[in-house]
Write a protein that holds these residues in place. Structure first.
Motif, PDB file in Angstrom:
ATOM      1  N   TRP A  52       0.455  -1.512  -0.006  1.00 24.36           N
ATOM      2  CA  TRP A  52       0.541   0.152   0.094  1.00 24.36           C
ATOM      3  C   TRP A  52       0.959   1.528  -0.017  1.00 24.36           C
ATOM      4  O   TRP A  52       0.310   2.571   0.277  1.00 24.36           O
ATOM      5  CB  TRP A  52      -1.264   0.384   0.985  1.00 24.36           C
ATOM      6  CG  TRP A  52      -1.711  -1.608   1.923  1.00 24.36           C
ATOM      7  CD1 TRP A  52      -1.525  -2.569   0.868  1.00 24.36           C
ATOM      8  CD2 TRP A  52      -2.428  -1.693   2.906  1.00 24.36           C
ATOM      9  NE1 TRP A  52      -2.709  -3.068   1.433  1.00 24.36           N
ATOM     10  CE2 TRP A  52      -2.725  -3.186   2.507  1.00 24.36           C
ATOM     11  CE3 TRP A  52      -2.316  -0.868   4.275  1.00 24.36           C
ATOM     12  CZ2 TRP A  52      -3.777  -3.694   3.035  1.00 24.36           C
ATOM     13  CZ3 TRP A  52      -3.467  -1.906   4.911  1.00 24.36           C
ATOM     14  CH2 TRP A  52      -3.625  -3.495   4.600  1.00 24.36           C
ATOM     15  N   ASP A 110       7.557   6.166  10.309  1.00 19.95           N
ATOM     16  CA  ASP A 110       6.240   5.133   9.742  1.00 19.95           C
ATOM     17  C   ASP A 110       5.002   5.590  10.686  1.00 19.95           C
ATOM     18  O   ASP A 110       4.710   6.043  11.348  1.00 19.95           O
ATOM     19  CB  ASP A 110       6.626   3.704   9.808  1.00 19.95           C
ATOM     20  CG  ASP A 110       7.007   3.261  10.923  1.00 19.95           C
ATOM     21  OD1 ASP A 110       6.275   3.589  12.258  1.00 19.95           O
ATOM     22  OD2 ASP A 110       8.632   3.079  11.353  1.00 19.95           O
ATOM     23  N   GLY A 111       4.012   5.006   9.852  1.00 18.04           N
ATOM     24  CA  GLY A 111       2.783   4.686  10.417  1.00 18.04           C
ATOM     25  C   GLY A 111       2.854   4.808  11.318  1.00 18.04           C
ATOM     26  O   GLY A 111       2.062   5.335  12.322  1.00 18.04           O
ATOM     27  N   SER A 112       3.262   3.339  12.013  1.00 18.36           N
ATOM     28  CA  SER A 112       2.871   3.204  13.541  1.00 18.36           C
ATOM     29  C   SER A 112       3.846   4.074  14.959  1.00 18.36           C
ATOM     30  O   SER A 112       3.134   4.522  16.040  1.00 18.36           O
ATOM     31  CB  SER A 112       4.255   1.965  14.161  1.00 18.36           C
ATOM     32  OG  SER A 112       3.965   0.948  13.794  1.00 18.36           O
ATOM     33  N   TYR A 143      -6.673  -2.022  12.430  1.00 16.69           N
ATOM     34  CA  TYR A 143      -5.533  -1.559  12.817  1.00 16.69           C
ATOM     35  C   TYR A 143      -4.470   0.009  13.019  1.00 16.69           C
ATOM     36  O   TYR A 143      -4.617   0.706  11.974  1.00 16.69           O
ATOM     37  CB  TYR A 143      -4.976  -2.756  11.813  1.00 16.69           C
ATOM     38  CG  TYR A 143      -3.327  -2.733  11.512  1.00 16.69           C
ATOM     39  CD1 TYR A 143      -2.732  -4.000  12.012  1.00 16.69           C
ATOM     40  CD2 TYR A 143      -2.416  -2.374  10.816  1.00 16.69           C
ATOM     41  CE1 TYR A 143      -1.403  -4.066  12.251  1.00 16.69           C
ATOM     42  CE2 TYR A 143      -1.193  -2.307  10.645  1.00 16.69           C
ATOM     43  CZ  TYR A 143      -1.132  -3.027  11.362  1.00 16.69           C
ATOM     44  OH  TYR A 143       0.738  -3.420  11.258  1.00 16.69           O
ATOM     45  N   HIS A 144      -3.949  -0.092  13.433  1.00 21.67           N
ATOM     46  CA  HIS A 144      -3.405   0.656  13.652  1.00 21.67           C
ATOM     47  C   HIS A 144      -1.419   1.300  13.847  1.00 21.67           C
ATOM     48  O   HIS A 144      -0.445   2.201  13.966  1.00 21.67           O
ATOM     49  CB  HIS A 144      -3.215   2.077  14.861  1.00 21.67           C
ATOM     50  CG  HIS A 144      -4.781   1.882  14.869  1.00 21.67           C
ATOM     51  ND1 HIS A 144      -5.440   3.078  13.726  1.00 21.67           N
ATOM     52  CD2 HIS A 144      -5.856   1.504  15.653  1.00 21.67           C
ATOM     53  CE1 HIS A 144      -7.020   3.216  13.500  1.00 21.67           C
ATOM     54  NE2 HIS A 144      -7.431   2.156  15.230  1.00 21.67           N
ATOM     55  N   GLU A 213      -9.943   4.451  11.655  1.00 23.65           N
ATOM     56  CA  GLU A 213      -9.015   4.339   9.979  1.00 23.65           C
ATOM     57  C   GLU A 213     -10.806   4.678   9.267  1.00 23.65           C
ATOM     58  O   GLU A 213     -11.480   3.970   9.089  1.00 23.65           O
ATOM     59  CB  GLU A 213      -9.228   2.756   9.663  1.00 23.65           C
ATOM     60  CG  GLU A 213      -7.544   2.700  10.087  1.00 23.65           C
ATOM     61  CD  GLU A 213      -7.273   0.961   9.997  1.00 23.65           C
ATOM     62  OE1 GLU A 213      -8.003   0.207  10.986  1.00 23.65           O
ATOM     63  OE2 GLU A 213      -7.192   0.322   8.829  1.00 23.65           O
ATOM     64  N   ASP A 247      -7.027   7.517  11.398  1.00 17.14           N
ATOM     65  CA  ASP A 247      -5.529   7.140  11.262  1.00 17.14           C
ATOM     66  C   ASP A 247      -5.666   6.743   9.451  1.00 17.14           C
ATOM     67  O   ASP A 247      -5.914   6.195   9.217  1.00 17.14           O
ATOM     68  CB  ASP A 247      -5.557   5.966  12.270  1.00 17.14           C
ATOM     69  CG  ASP A 247      -4.156   5.241  11.136  1.00 17.14           C
ATOM     70  OD1 ASP A 247      -3.348   5.544  10.336  1.00 17.14           O
ATOM     71  OD2 ASP A 247      -3.484   4.205  12.014  1.00 17.14           O
ATOM     72  N   MET A 250      -3.312   4.601   5.529  1.00 15.97           N
ATOM     73  CA  MET A 250      -3.468   4.088   3.978  1.00 15.97           C
ATOM     74  C   MET A 250      -4.039   4.487   3.524  1.00 15.97           C
ATOM     75  O   MET A 250      -4.098   4.860   2.600  1.00 15.97           O
ATOM     76  CB  MET A 250      -4.495   2.299   4.492  1.00 15.97           C
ATOM     77  CG  MET A 250      -4.306   1.559   3.895  1.00 15.97           C
ATOM     78  SD  MET A 250      -6.039   1.630   1.861  1.00 15.97           S
ATOM     79  CE  MET A 250      -7.167   1.176   3.205  1.00 15.97           C
ATOM     80  N   LYS A 276       2.486   5.341   4.469  1.00 19.38           N
ATOM     81  CA  LYS A 276       2.337   4.905   3.096  1.00 19.38           C
ATOM     82  C   LYS A 276       2.675   5.110   1.937  1.00 19.38           C
ATOM     83  O   LYS A 276       4.070   5.561   1.484  1.00 19.38           O
ATOM     84  CB  LYS A 276       1.151   4.256   3.361  1.00 19.38           C
ATOM     85  CG  LYS A 276       1.472   2.504   4.584  1.00 19.38           C
ATOM     86  CD  LYS A 276       0.388   1.090   3.859  1.00 19.38           C
ATOM     87  CE  LYS A 276       0.585   0.049   5.281  1.00 19.38           C
ATOM     88  NZ  LYS A 276      -0.434   0.103   6.245  1.00 19.38           N
TER      89      LYS A 276
HETATM   90  C1  LIG Z   1       0.251   0.055   7.524  1.00 17.95           C
HETATM   91  C2  LIG Z   1      -0.756   0.663   8.617  1.00 17.95           C
HETATM   92  C3  LIG Z   1      -0.088   1.077   9.694  1.00 17.95           C
HETATM   93  C4  LIG Z   1       1.387   1.048  10.355  1.00 17.95           C
HETATM   94  O1  LIG Z   1       2.414   0.986   9.159  1.00 17.95           O
HETATM   95  P1  LIG Z   1       3.858   1.483   9.156  1.00 17.95           P
HETATM   96  O2  LIG Z   1       4.596   2.106   8.612  1.00 17.95           O
HETATM   97  O3  LIG Z   1       3.251  -0.657   8.995  1.00 17.95           O
HETATM   98  O4  LIG Z   1       3.993   0.952  10.673  1.00 17.95           O
HETATM   99  C5  LIG Z   1      -0.902   1.934  10.648  1.00 17.95           C
HETATM  100  N1  LIG Z   1      -2.589   2.446  10.245  1.00 17.95           N
HETATM  101  C6  LIG Z   1      -2.834   1.499   9.529  1.00 17.95           C
HETATM  102  C7  LIG Z   1      -4.239   2.537   9.181  1.00 17.95           C
HETATM  103  C8  LIG Z   1      -2.410   1.379   8.745  1.00 17.95           C
HETATM  104  O5  LIG Z   1      -3.089   0.532   7.435  1.00 17.95           O
END
Ligand SMILES: *Cc1c(COP(=O)(O)O)cnc(C)c1O
Length: 433
Positions: A52, A110-112, A143-144, A213, A247, A250, A276
């Protein structure tokens, strides 16, 4: 000489993988547009944008050149006491297209980490205002990310059972997922809002923020909700005086058909997490964007009220340069047109599959299309998952089902015949189940 596979087998630990039962990872040595080229000569169409992140195709020359140029000018500088043009410029561009007064950008990796930053900012915001609020509300199936705060707010996804004892308590509400032809959506939205209202009533003064999300839950199975739900959620949060965190790790950067889900839903969260697609898939970088009012709560003579958080590579110039180049490509008319073209093709090919006896819940939003395969066991561990993945890979398609959920989330450079090929194969595989 040892091959890539030999060295990998001996020394590398892969993400989300049970090495004992998984097929050996495929060495890829080149990628271009939507295509991945393997060392052994095989080719794969990347229909998941490599987890993604990819927006404009692999190794896009504009982004590659921007990164190369930046690397020869300023590759990295400490971001406390210093700043640089790529970071300031990227912050300006992103905030100019986010709604309302989402004006203040905090950089991470990163996302996390973007999610961790949002949770910590929400907590400290209340502390700076003289309140201690320890809890968060999140959604079933959400999922976060994989760090501890992100796992805590994603605990209802079922991904983190091994880590439950490490997590802090979070209250969960149902996510009112919907699909083509769903007749119960308003009822589901009402019960979700009721559940949230009850949590707020049961925890007076203790909820710092609601994290969601918006419009699409990704890892939870591409579950979609309506803009109307987000509008009602915002009204409820405002009435009850809690923050809302989107969040959009994605959903950001065009995935929902608009540049951001918050814009598509005509809502304005207090904090938004982006990662992402941010750099077009080139570099690890993320942003947590806050409303002015939040930033103001940290503005003080005392260090105690400052946000004491940061990472070694905060606002890395290479990542910011990639982000700027990707942003220009994304906002060009040609890319926006292509996004609409992908959505139209998804609608014409995915939605009719709802009628297939083995499938249901077909859904499309922007560049994302998904379908559930009818199985006895659903969810990420569904028994049919490995069969589906292998069937697609054997036919040259990188489609990585989330358990029994088959979805397409292609880079925006994908061509109609590549997407049509994916749908032909999905139909073929459906008949084999
Ligand atoms: C992938 C994702 C994350 C985590 O991102 P990373 O870069 O893998 O740490 C957090 N929130 C959502 C909605 C995601 O899809």
């Amino acid at each position: 000489m040892s091959t890539t596979s030999d060295l990998d087998k001996r020394h590398v630990w892969h993400p989300f993988t049970q090495a004992k039962t998984a097929l050996p990872p495929i060495p890829i040595n080149r990628a271009s547009g939507a295509k991945l080229y393997a060392e052994d000569g095989r080719e794969f169409i990347d229909l998941v944008s490599s987890w993604w992140v990819n927006l404009h195709g692999h190794a896009h020359p504009d982004i590659a050149n921007a990164v190369a140029k930046q690397a020869q000018t300023l590759e990295q500088v400490i971001f406390a006491d210093f700043t640089h043009a790529p970071a300031a410029g990227l912050a300006e561009k992103i905030t100019s297209i986010l709604p309302g007064d989402l004006n203040r950008v905090f950089f991470s990796d990163d996302g996390s980490t973007a999610v961790e930053v949002s949770l910590k900012l929400a907590h400290q915001y209340w502390r700076n205002k003289g309140e201690i609020r320890k809890k968060f509300i999140a959604f079933d199936g959400g999922y976060h990310g994989d760090t501890v705060g992100a796992m805590s707010t994603g605990a209802a996804s079922g991904f983190f059972d091994a880590f439950k004892p490490m997590l802090f308590p979070v209250d969960f509400a149902p996510y009112p997922e919907t699909w083509e032809g769903d007749t119960d959506v308003e009822q589901k939205e009402r019960s979700s809002l009721n559940a949230i209202e009850k949590i707020l009533t049961d925890n007076p003064g203790d909820i710092a923020a609601i994290i969601i999300e918006p419009l699409i839950q990704g890892a939870g199975g591409m579950r979609m909700c309506r803009p109307e739900f987000l509008q009602a959620l915002q009204a409820l949060a405002k009435e009850k005086n809690v923050l809302v965190i989107y969040d959009e790790v994605m959903t950001g950067f065009g995935r929902t058909g608009d540049l951001f889900a918050c814009r598509k839903a005509r809502t304005q969260p207090d904090l938004i997490c982006l990662s992402k697609g941010l750099t077009g898939g080139f570099m690890a970088l993320s942003l947590t964007v806050a409303r002015d009012d939040l930033y103001d709560a940290f503005w003080d003579d005392s260090l105690d009220k400052a946000f004491l958080h940061g990472h070694s590579f905060t606002a890395n110039p290479l990542g910011c340069a990639a982000g700027l180049a990707s942003f220009d490509l994304l906002t060009a008319d040609s890319c926006q047109q292509r996004i609409r073209g992908i959505e139209a093709l998804h609608r014409s090919r995915m939605l009719p599959l709802n009628a297939h006896p083995k499938a249901h819940k077909a859904r499309v939003m922007g560049t994302i299309a998904a379908l559930d395969i009818k199985t006895d066991d659903s969810g990420y561990g569904a028994g049919i998952g490995p069969f589906l993945k292998k069937s697609f890979m054997d036919r040259g398609l990188l489609i990585r089902p989330l358990g029994n959920v088959v979805y397409l989330l292609p880079p925006y450079c994908i061509e109609d015949d590549e997407l049509n090929r994916a749908y032909d194969v999905i139909e073929e595989v459906l008949h084999k189940i």
